[in-house]
Design an enzyme around this catalytic site. Sequence first.
Site, short mmCIF file in Angstrom:
data_model
loop_
_atom_site.label_atom_id
_atom_site.label_comp_id
_atom_site.label_asym_id
_atom_site.label_seq_id
_atom_site.Cartn_x
_atom_site.Cartn_y
_atom_site.Cartn_z
N LYS A 35 144.16 9.08 92.24
CA LYS A 35 143.75 10.48 92.31
C LYS A 35 144.91 11.36 92.80
O LYS A 35 145.19 12.43 92.23
CB LYS A 35 142.55 10.60 93.27
CG LYS A 35 141.84 11.93 93.18
CD LYS A 35 140.77 12.06 94.24
CE LYS A 35 139.41 11.64 93.76
NZ LYS A 35 138.36 11.89 94.77
N GLU A 150 128.48 23.57 93.67
CA GLU A 150 129.32 23.15 92.55
C GLU A 150 129.17 24.14 91.40
O GLU A 150 128.08 24.63 91.15
CB GLU A 150 128.92 21.74 92.09
CG GLU A 150 129.40 20.69 93.05
CD GLU A 150 128.93 19.30 92.65
OE1 GLU A 150 128.69 19.07 91.46
OE2 GLU A 150 128.82 18.46 93.56
N LYS A 199 124.00 23.83 108.91
CA LYS A 199 124.25 23.26 107.58
C LYS A 199 123.01 22.51 107.07
O LYS A 199 122.53 22.74 105.95
CB LYS A 199 125.44 22.31 107.64
CG LYS A 199 125.63 21.43 106.45
CD LYS A 199 126.05 22.20 105.22
CE LYS A 199 125.93 21.34 103.98
NZ LYS A 199 126.64 21.85 102.84
N GLY A 252 118.64 17.95 92.37
CA GLY A 252 119.47 16.75 92.45
C GLY A 252 120.80 17.16 93.04
O GLY A 252 120.89 18.15 93.75
N CYS A 255 124.40 17.04 97.36
CA CYS A 255 124.07 17.53 98.71
C CYS A 255 122.58 17.49 99.03
O CYS A 255 122.18 16.89 100.02
CB CYS A 255 124.54 18.98 98.86
SG CYS A 255 126.29 19.10 99.21
N ARG A 322 125.44 12.92 90.10
CA ARG A 322 124.90 12.28 91.31
C ARG A 322 123.47 12.78 91.57
O ARG A 322 123.23 13.98 91.59
CB ARG A 322 125.80 12.59 92.51
CG ARG A 322 127.06 11.73 92.51
CD ARG A 322 127.95 12.07 93.65
NE ARG A 322 128.64 13.34 93.45
CZ ARG A 322 129.49 13.86 94.34
NH1 ARG A 322 129.72 13.26 95.47
NH2 ARG A 322 130.09 15.01 94.08
C1 UDX Z 1 123.93 22.97 97.11
C2 UDX Z 1 123.90 24.24 97.97
O1 UDX Z 1 123.60 25.37 97.12
C3 UDX Z 1 125.21 24.45 98.71
O2 UDX Z 1 125.12 25.58 99.57
C4 UDX Z 1 125.52 23.20 99.52
O3 UDX Z 1 126.74 23.36 100.18
C5 UDX Z 1 125.52 21.98 98.62
O4 UDX Z 1 124.28 21.86 97.92
P1 UDX Z 1 124.81 22.30 94.70
O5 UDX Z 1 124.23 20.95 94.94
O6 UDX Z 1 126.17 22.37 94.12
O7 UDX Z 1 124.86 23.15 96.05
O8 UDX Z 1 123.85 23.05 93.66
P2 UDX Z 1 122.73 24.18 93.63
O9 UDX Z 1 123.15 25.18 92.63
O10 UDX Z 1 122.38 24.67 94.95
O11 UDX Z 1 121.51 23.38 92.95
C6 UDX Z 1 121.00 22.17 93.53
C7 UDX Z 1 119.85 21.63 92.73
O12 UDX Z 1 118.69 22.44 92.89
C8 UDX Z 1 120.07 21.54 91.22
O13 UDX Z 1 119.60 20.29 90.76
C9 UDX Z 1 119.27 22.68 90.66
O14 UDX Z 1 118.82 22.41 89.36
C10 UDX Z 1 118.12 22.76 91.64
N1 UDX Z 1 117.51 24.09 91.73
C11 UDX Z 1 118.17 25.13 92.27
C12 UDX Z 1 116.22 24.27 91.25
O15 UDX Z 1 115.57 23.34 90.76
N2 UDX Z 1 115.65 25.52 91.36
C13 UDX Z 1 116.29 26.58 91.91
O16 UDX Z 1 115.70 27.66 91.97
C14 UDX Z 1 117.61 26.37 92.36
#
Ligand code: UDX
Length: 425
Positions: A35, A150, A199, A252, A255, A322
């Site tokens: 990497k 992300e 957090k 999913g 996080c 993931r």
């Molecule tokens: C998330 C948090 O937003 C971020 O602040 C933290 O630091 C890490 O986790 P991320 O996992 O990248 O970020 O994606 P996010 O856009 O928040 O979506 C997470 C999941 O929730 C996705 O699977 C998405 O499809 C789902 N989701 C999100 C829903 O099903 N409905 C919603 O209204 C919003």
Amino acid sequence: MRVAVFGAGYVGLVTGACFADLGHEVVVRDVDERKIDALRRGEVPIHEPGLDEVIARAGDRLRFTTEVEEAIADAEVVYIAVGTPSTYSGDADLSAVWTVVDELPRIERRIVLAMKSTVPVGTGRVIRDRLDARGLRNVGYVSNPEFTAEGTAVRDFMQPDRIVVGAFDPLDADAIAELHARIDAPFLRCDVASAEMIKLAANAALVTRISFINEIANVCEATGADVQVVAEGIGLDRRIGPAFLRAGIGFGGSCFPKDSLALKQLAANSGYHFQLLNAVIEVNELQKRRVVGKLERMLGSLRGATIALLGLAFKPGTDDMREAPSLVLAGRLLAEGAHVRAWDPVADGSRYLEGVEIAPTALAALEGADAAVVVTEWPEIAELDWGEVAKRMARPVVVDGRNLLDPAAMRAAGFEYEGIGRAAE
Ligand code: UDX
């Protein structure tokens, strides 16, 4: 300032690149030589919009190494951004964090160790004690959690809603404030345990909203209401707000599942049964499986049926699979005896999906299929010529797990269409 970042994953790379973009001198260190070599050649190993440009712009201000000494050499702040995956018990696995802490060489000058990785509340206290036991009182410690999602990580880092710093010594928080001086955002100073909890609690609040709207969707389905309209209607209430009310097949990613489990486990380990969070997690598990029930209602037995999964990433804009709902769904469909074909514009499903046929295009996945499931709301899926798709499928059946498509238009195109929480007609 001079910054070292341990861990060149999503969080570490974004953190390092953005600090370099803010004018700091950054060294990112990772144990993965391949990497680091790739990064030195200018190849960015993850799909994150805008990150390539930020890294290219940083030039010599952003360096990569596998050597601890080289990373630490002149650093004033050392960030820990290594993975903290779930163990079988649901607790966070902190082994990578401990490796970084224990690898810290004896340094005479004052430096600040800053935690970006998500860790259980109380971890900072244990690290502080461990540093003190090694005589490293000149190493300050802060919790500076990340809130980047992300797909929008660079923007989230540069224009955050807030910056949170929990410190044992206010001087250490000052160093982190100086590092972020060019970012215009509320800066919350607090104790280390509260920063760690902010957090976990922020993610718990967000997943609670998702499971809440998913349960509302399930009741909408049973009663003839439309969750899209309901979400809009409740989101207009300023006390509720419109964000994170998209019903679907559940959350999913790297996080939410891990952090909600870690908070549940943290509570349980402290003797508290976190009922609400338990329910939120269970609702999310069941939500992914509801799609199978819908397919069975529409097709009868799934044995021998060909099901096309459209989208594999846990959300659009990323290649990350993931804890993606697609993994559970594919597993359940295979267990029911279905033939599963899958397509994603970016994510490489072949790495994760045994027994699933990976199609090169959406149309190839849909050709002759008995049903299609929209798993990720990629714009490419909305833009398909669905009139043409209807002709190519063996049966024009669509379960839209993200409410991406227009039900009326889909039915007009000849589809038997079901979304999540949307009135049948
Ligand atoms: C998330 C948090 O937003 C971020 O602040 C933290 O630091 C890490 O986790 P991320 O996992 O990248 O970020 O994606 P996010 O856009 O928040 O979506 C997470 C999941 O929730 C996705 O699977 C998405 O499809 C789902 N989701 C999100 C829903 O099903 N409905 C919603 O209204 C919003």
